[in-house]
Enzyme design. Structure first.
Site, short mmCIF file in Angstrom:
data_model
loop_
_atom_site.label_atom_id
_atom_site.label_comp_id
_atom_site.label_asym_id
_atom_site.label_seq_id
_atom_site.Cartn_x
_atom_site.Cartn_y
_atom_site.Cartn_z
N GLN A 169 -1.70 5.99 9.08
CA GLN A 169 -2.47 7.17 8.68
C GLN A 169 -2.49 8.13 9.87
OE1 GLN A 169 -3.85 7.45 5.43
NE2 GLN A 169 -2.57 5.63 5.17
N TYR B 245 -3.21 14.48 17.25
CA TYR B 245 -2.68 13.27 17.88
C TYR B 245 -3.57 12.89 19.03
CZ TYR B 245 1.93 13.09 15.57
OH TYR B 245 2.96 12.96 14.68
N CYS C 223 -1.96 3.08 13.23
CA CYS C 223 -0.78 2.37 12.73
C CYS C 223 -1.15 1.45 11.57
CB CYS C 223 -0.18 1.52 13.85
SG CYS C 223 0.39 2.46 15.27
N GLU D 8 -0.35 -1.71 11.09
CA GLU D 8 -0.76 -3.04 11.51
C GLU D 8 -2.23 -3.07 11.90
OE1 GLU D 8 3.54 -2.47 13.09
OE2 GLU D 8 1.80 -1.22 12.64
N CYS E 129 -0.45 -2.07 18.78
CA CYS E 129 -0.60 -3.03 17.68
C CYS E 129 -0.43 -4.46 18.18
CB CYS E 129 0.38 -2.72 16.55
SG CYS E 129 -0.07 -1.23 15.64
#
Length: 160
Positions: free
Chosen positions: A63, A68, A73, A75, A115
């Site tokens: 998403q 930024y 992510c 995961e 992640c």
């Protein structure tokens, strides 16, 4: 001085067809989650699915956000949701599928560093490994028995 050698053992399947039925199903959940990706900036969609020891499957997709790095992510979306909704369940297996919206991605794409650290946190917390399966849109699938294969010398709560 002492030298330390670190090795990782990964299994590579030529395609989804070689996977056991349970993992094929988990990969299908990750593919479905990828369809829900919100990735208008990177044009890179990722889906993840986690199998818990209570037989629940928790999906996640990346998403993005115009600000930024405010996005998340796939995961971490899945792992944090699983941790919030099923705090006592152990995470057994995670499937990840990733690919570009602008070109065919036919090589396995592993989790990013952030992640990996998040998955490691839950492996340490539950004191059991989480099997990882990852791929691009098509082609080979890589299996890692544990996140430790992808992130040796993990930073965890024991250092704090």
């Amino acid at each position: 001085m002492k030298e330390i050698k670190i090795e990782s053992l990964l299994h590579v399947y030529d395609s989804l067809d070689e996977l056991p039925a349970e993992i094929k199903s988990l990969m299908k959940h990750a593919m479905d989650a990828r369809d829900n990706s919100y990735s208008p900036y990177s044009n890179f969609s990722v889906g993840a699915a986690i199998l818990l020891d209570n037989n629940e499957i928790v999906p996640g997709s990346n998403q993005e956000n115009a600000s930024y790095p405010s996005g998340l992510c796939a995961e971490r979306t899945a792992i944090f949701y699983a941790g919030a909704k099923y705090p006592k369940a152990k995470m057994l297996k995670m499937a990840i599928i990733a690919g570009s919206k602008t070109k065919v991605t036919d090589v396995p794409i592993p989790p990013c560093g952030a992640c990996r650290q998040s998955i490691a946190e839950y492996e340490v917390k539950q004191e059991t490994p989480i099997e990882l399966y990852f791929m691009g849109e098509t082609g080979k699938v890589v299996k890692s028995h544990s996140l430790a294969n992808l992130l040796p010398l993990v930073f965890d709560k024991s250092f704090l």
